[in-house]
Scaffold this active site. Sequence first.
Site, short mmCIF file in Angstrom:
data_model
loop_
_atom_site.label_atom_id
_atom_site.label_comp_id
_atom_site.label_asym_id
_atom_site.label_seq_id
_atom_site.Cartn_x
_atom_site.Cartn_y
_atom_site.Cartn_z
N GLU A 186 0.88 -1.34 0.13
CA GLU A 186 -0.10 0.12 -0.11
C GLU A 186 0.79 1.30 0.05
O GLU A 186 0.57 2.45 0.88
CB GLU A 186 -0.84 -0.08 1.25
CG GLU A 186 -1.83 -1.15 1.28
CD GLU A 186 -2.63 -1.22 2.39
OE1 GLU A 186 -2.58 -0.49 3.37
OE2 GLU A 186 -3.56 -2.11 2.53
N GLU A 189 -6.17 -10.84 -0.89
CA GLU A 189 -6.99 -10.81 0.21
C GLU A 189 -8.40 -10.66 -0.29
O GLU A 189 -9.16 -9.83 0.32
CB GLU A 189 -6.62 -9.31 1.02
CG GLU A 189 -5.03 -9.47 1.15
CD GLU A 189 -4.79 -7.99 1.94
OE1 GLU A 189 -5.43 -7.45 2.45
OE2 GLU A 189 -3.41 -7.84 1.92
C1 GLA Z 1 -4.88 -4.60 4.40
C2 GLA Z 1 -3.62 -5.42 4.73
C3 GLA Z 1 -4.13 -6.65 5.30
C4 GLA Z 1 -5.31 -6.53 6.32
C5 GLA Z 1 -6.49 -5.83 5.66
C6 GLA Z 1 -7.39 -5.64 6.74
O1 GLA Z 1 -5.41 -5.28 3.30
O2 GLA Z 1 -3.01 -5.81 3.73
O3 GLA Z 1 -3.00 -7.28 6.02
O4 GLA Z 1 -4.71 -5.57 7.53
O5 GLA Z 1 -5.81 -4.41 5.23
O6 GLA Z 1 -7.67 -6.89 7.47
#
Ligand code: GLA
Length: 358
Positions: free
Chosen positions: A156, A263
């Site tokens: 990020e 994710e």
């Molecule tokens: C981001 C992070 C993850 C997690 C999510 C929320 O996507 O990369 O590790 O913390 O936020 O669960």
Amino acid sequence: MLFEKGSSQSAAQSTADKQPTAGNTAKGLKDYYAAYFPIGTAVSMRSLTGPDAQLIIEQFNSITPENAMKMGPIHPEENRYNWATADSIVSFAQKHGMKVRGHALCWHEQTPRWLFKDSAGNTVSKEVLLNRLKEHITTVVNRYKGKIYAWDVVNEAVDDDNSRLLRNSLWYQICGEDFIIKAFEYAHAADPNAILFYNDYNTERPQKRERIYQLLKKLVDAKVPIHGVGLQAHWSLTEPAENELRMAIEKYSSLGLKIQFTELDISVYPWEKNRRQKLPTDVDTFTPEREQQQLEQYKKVFAIFRDYKNVITGVTCWGISDRYTWLDTYPVAGRKNYPLLFDQDRLPKKAFNAVVTF
Ligand code: GLA
């Protein structure tokens, strides 16, 4: 046992044994996708025993520690690492023949208190911070060398504000964009065989996609050791649109990078970044309409994943079942969400069926 171990059944199956019944999915997700890519889930210490562990073993062939390898949890003090949970997760994977994605070596959130300060409480210099980053990455990557096949190296770093490329984090304020390059170099030096990813969210939204592409292109052109891009895939009933998802995959992979969805969850609510409070008017049941829309969204995105199997090297769900999801507390605290493929009783949802029927 929910699936037949060593089953030689291919993706092209008769419909009859694809129908999950209560407590019984004839095969696991990983078996349906064996000819495509590994299917993973995010895990915590708690999920390594009991019924969650059982479901993980039956359905998934890759795991990502949800929190245990983030810098705050794993490196709480400058001279102390906390290996216990991370080690348990890696041994669980080894015992059950699963891959492990390491997550995440450098991120602006969940950082330890000591990281950006010296003993007098002053912000550290660029040189000190890069040394700390190097020590951290070298130690963590080295410990799991040969056991963790892929790492989210930088998470990020691109800003949400369309007028800026990089997020104005402490990493950026202290090091400029060098922290990104260095993080990849340190990780590569520690384990030259590990596949290294840049990971981010909203990767399909056109403006953010362009900026992420710009960053990735810079790294690739500068021969930084980056091998893939992680698309977090925290999605909703309406996002991403099909063309946006296809465009993102095509654009990033045109740089020669592999793609992983790292994710995946499909929230049943629109993303409301600035709302934390549950309102009396919130209906937080899994209505038949939401169930149907979610099923269609899951069906659509998995069909697209299959289309691009030559560049997609993994799909990871951000959780195991709707019994526990980070979306129950974020962004709106106390609003129940239902974003995954298994319900609160750990049974396959209709969306599961939609994803494995092809
Ligand atoms: C981001 C992070 C993850 C997690 C999510 C929320 O996507 O990369 O590790 O913390 O936020 O669960």
